[in-house]
Design a protein around this motif. Structure first.
Motif, PDB file in Angstrom:
ATOM      1  N   GLU A  33      71.863  69.886  69.766  1.00 33.53           N
ATOM      2  CA  GLU A  33      71.912  69.212  71.075  1.00 33.53           C
ATOM      3  C   GLU A  33      72.715  70.027  72.092  1.00 33.53           C
ATOM      4  OE1 GLU A  33      69.999  66.952  71.965  1.00 33.53           O
ATOM      5  OE2 GLU A  33      69.330  66.141  70.052  1.00 33.53           O
ATOM      6  N   GLU A  52      70.853  65.388  77.924  1.00 35.59           N
ATOM      7  CA  GLU A  52      71.414  66.196  76.838  1.00 35.59           C
ATOM      8  C   GLU A  52      72.921  65.967  76.690  1.00 35.59           C
ATOM      9  OE1 GLU A  52      69.393  67.194  74.852  1.00 35.59           O
ATOM     10  OE2 GLU A  52      67.575  67.373  76.056  1.00 35.59           O
ATOM     11  N   ASP A  55      73.110  63.049  74.561  1.00 38.15           N
ATOM     12  CA  ASP A  55      72.829  63.412  73.165  1.00 38.15           C
ATOM     13  C   ASP A  55      74.031  64.081  72.503  1.00 38.15           C
ATOM     14  OD1 ASP A  55      70.241  62.427  73.210  1.00 38.15           O
ATOM     15  OD2 ASP A  55      69.317  64.369  73.608  1.00 38.15           O
TER      16      ASP A  55
HETATM   17 MG   LIG Z   1      68.487  66.301  73.150  1.00 42.89          MG
END
Ligand SMILES: [Mg+2]
Ligand SMILES: [Zn+2]
Length: 97
Positions: A33, A52, A55
């Motif tokens: 990630e 992101e 994440d």
């Molecule tokens: Mg991701």
């Protein structure tokens, strides 16, 4: 949502799976990630960057849950309101470049 509540939510959603997967596979997902965040930064898409970052925080929370580490406590221990190196707020360390 604060960090403690977010970590608790990740525990409620994923702890059984996280525990089964274990520390090193979960760490590998966290690294994956971070890589996705890097690509999003290169692309400059703000929505993708936010996704992101979510994440990365989620996988860091999963890793912390497996290890029974309170992320908020870890953050405050290392950064107790001043720069841990120079003790100032704002930091007066030489520039990191
Ligand atoms: Mg991701
Ligand atoms: Zn400093």
């Amino acid at each position: 949502m604060d960090l403690t509540k977010f970590q608790e939510l990740m525990r409620k959603l994923y702890f059984d799976k996280d525990k089964k997967r274990g520390v090193f596979k979960t760490f590998a997902w966290l690294v994956q990630e971070v890589g996705e965040l890097g690509r999003a930064l290169l692309n400059g898409n703000r929505d993708a960057i936010m996704e992101e970052m979510g994440d990365v925080l989620a996988w860091l929370s999963s890793l912390a849950n497996i290890l029974d580490i309170d992320l908020s406590e870890a953050a405050q221990r290392k950064y107790p309101g001043v720069c841990p190196k120079c003790g100032c707020k704002p930091c007066r360390c030489p520039e990191n470049v």
